[in-house]
Write a protein that holds these residues in place. Structure first.
Motif, PDB file in Angstrom:
ATOM      1  N   ARG A 205      41.981 -33.499   1.298  1.00 30.91           N
ATOM      2  CA  ARG A 205      41.043 -32.820   2.205  1.00 30.91           C
ATOM      3  C   ARG A 205      41.345 -31.328   2.271  1.00 30.91           C
TER       4      ARG A 205
ATOM      5  N   GLY B  33      40.137 -28.954  -0.463  1.00 30.93           N
ATOM      6  CA  GLY B  33      38.723 -28.590  -0.460  1.00 30.93           C
ATOM      7  C   GLY B  33      38.457 -27.268   0.216  1.00 30.93           C
ATOM      8  N   ASP B  34      39.324 -26.865   1.147  1.00 31.09           N
ATOM      9  CA  ASP B  34      39.092 -25.652   1.935  1.00 31.09           C
ATOM     10  C   ASP B  34      40.157 -24.572   1.739  1.00 31.09           C
ATOM     11  N   HIS B  35      41.193 -24.876   0.963  1.00 32.81           N
ATOM     12  CA  HIS B  35      42.310 -23.931   0.818  1.00 32.81           C
ATOM     13  C   HIS B  35      42.687 -23.799  -0.660  1.00 32.81           C
TER      14      HIS B  35
ATOM     15  N   LYS C  46      44.062 -24.025  -8.002  1.00 35.25           N
ATOM     16  CA  LYS C  46      44.611 -24.867  -6.943  1.00 35.25           C
ATOM     17  C   LYS C  46      46.081 -25.162  -7.235  1.00 35.25           C
TER      18      LYS C  46
END
Length: 457
Positions: A328, A331-333, A276
């Protein structure tokens, strides 16, 4: 210096960077050559140096690139005096390799005047950095479109970005003429036929005896090595002040390595990947604009910051909303890119200037206001998510962002791309202490730069 046992008794070099991204560029040059080095946000105290013993190079990251001559007069003398007291042969005032500056902001000539008052003698000027595709020939500066990607070379006054820089456009390629607009000091060039000649040392010192600033050509391995030798000899005669890009460091470490004084320690190695990343961009550069677009196409979440809102209210509540959006998105990227502009045509630029004007601020204040806001958002996002690697893009804005994050010092953690190493944060605040950060100027990196940072290679 280094004694016969290999221990550092006094530093080989000290430097003051006129912005933070440029400061880590100089830090990388010495650290990767095997010189233990640390970059501080203030001149280090004896207690600071006791925490990091054995430093061969000591830097201070500053903001003078975006400051006025009056600010320089008020702040730089004390900083230079404190760095001079550390006993290094050379104190380097580190500028951008594009040398962009103006009489009213980032005045390099004024910095040279202040340095001369403190050190005496002439001020050598080294700007070319072959590794960064910056070349000085007969005192004229040429540069690639970007450090890492573009191959076409431009005279700096015809450079597609730097000739149109919004604050310090480069309208003159001859560095002697460029500096002459900023200072009344006498300026001469020491060209490569003289630098490579048999009497180079004597000729250089003779020129330095009659001129306040001497610009050296640097465009290949031979001129880089010669510049390093001349700088080393100049500093060995008496402590000296020098201006220029990280070309100073690359030339000096080339000379010191050839003479057997480096390496002192093994250089840092590549750090490897993370899963990340958070990046904060305060740059209007088309290079950074292309990197944001690449990241978006690669699946990164791209968040356009409300710059007008940040100018009007950089309080806890607006920051908390952005930090929540970052958490947020992670969590998806694979990563998140925050930005204050996507290039020079971003529609937020005009209303942001109007918001600054309502506060009694000018366009030059945008780096401080938005950079500080970006730094506080990044600090809070690291604390909220536990992320271990971040990016700050933008020379002027990153200077203010790093200060706002609460960083106390930086060390090179590992190589990455030329001019933008991975650094390790040292800070009193536990949430950011040990976090890795890459500070990137507007001209640094190819389109896939953010992926390179994630890969740590």
């Amino acid at each position: 210096m280094v004694d016969t046992a290999g221990d550092v008794t006094r530093p080989l070099l000290t430097f003051y960077g006129d912005d933070f991204t440029g400061s880590t560029d100089a830090l990388e040059a010495v650290a990767m050559a095997g010189a233990p080095a640390m970059l501080f946000l203030e001149p280090p105290s004896p207690a600071d140096l006791a925490r990091f013993p054995g430093l061969a190079a000591i830097g201070v990251a500053g903001t003078s690139r975006s400051e006025s001559p009056a600010w320089m007069d008020a702040h730089l003398p004390a900083i230079f005096e404190k760095l001079k007291a550390l006993g290094a042969p050379l104190l380097h005032y580190k500028t951008c390799s594009t040398f962009d500056s103006a009489p009213d902001v980032g005045n390099i000539g004024r910095a040279a005047e202040i340095g001369r008052r403190i050190f005496g003698g002439s001020v050598p000027c080294v700007v070319g950095v072959v590794r960064h595709k910056r070349y000085v020939v007969f005192s004229n500066l040429f540069a690639a479109g970007s450090i890492s990607a573009a191959r076409e070379i431009f005279r700096i006054d015809r450079h597609p970005t730097m000739s149109r820089h919004p604050v310090t456009p480069m309208g003159e390629a001859d560095l002697r003429r460029h500096l002459a607009a900023q200072t009344e000091a006498s300026i001469a060039g020491f060209d490569f036929p003289s630098m490579l000649g048999p009497d180079a040392s004597a000729e250089f010192e003779a020129l330095a005896a009659t001129h306040d600033i001497v610009v050296l050509d640097t465009f290949d391995a031979a001129t880089t090595r010669a510049a390093g030798r001349l700088l080393g000899e100049h500093g060995d005669r008496r402590p000296a002040f020098v201006i220029g890009s990280s070309g100073v460091e690359y030339a000096l470490v080339d000379h010191l390595t050839a003479s057997g004084r480096l390496p002192i320690a093994p250089p840092p190695t590549a750090r490897g990947p993370v899963d990340k990343l958070i990046a904060g961009c305060g740059s209007c550069s088309p290079i950074t604009e292309a990197q944001i677009a690449w990241a978006e196409n690669a699946g990164f979440a791209v968040i356009a910051l409300d710059t007008v809102g940040l100018v009007e209210d950089d309080g806890p509540a607006p920051r908390a909303a952005v930090v929540a959006a970052i958490a947020r998105a992670l969590g998806d990227h694979p990563g998140v890119v925050l930005h204050t502009a996507r290039g020079g045509a971003d529609p937020r630029l005009a209303p942001t200037r109007e918001a600054l004007d309502r506060r009694g601020l000018g366009a030059l204040d945008s780096s401080a206001v938005l950079g500080s806001a970006l730094g506080r958002i990044l600090r809070d996002a690291v604390a909220a998510t536990g992320i271990g690697r971040v990016v700050l893009a933008g020379g002027d804005s990153s200077s203010h962002a790093v200060s706002a994050m609460g960083v106390e010092a930086l060390a090179v953690a590992g190589p990455l791309v030329p001019g933008a190493p991975l650094c390790r944060i040292h800070a009193a605040e536990g949430a950011i202490d040990g976090v890795e950060i890459s500070l990137k100027g507007g001209q640094v990196g190819g389109p896939d730069y953010f992926a390179r940072v994630m890969a740590g290679r």
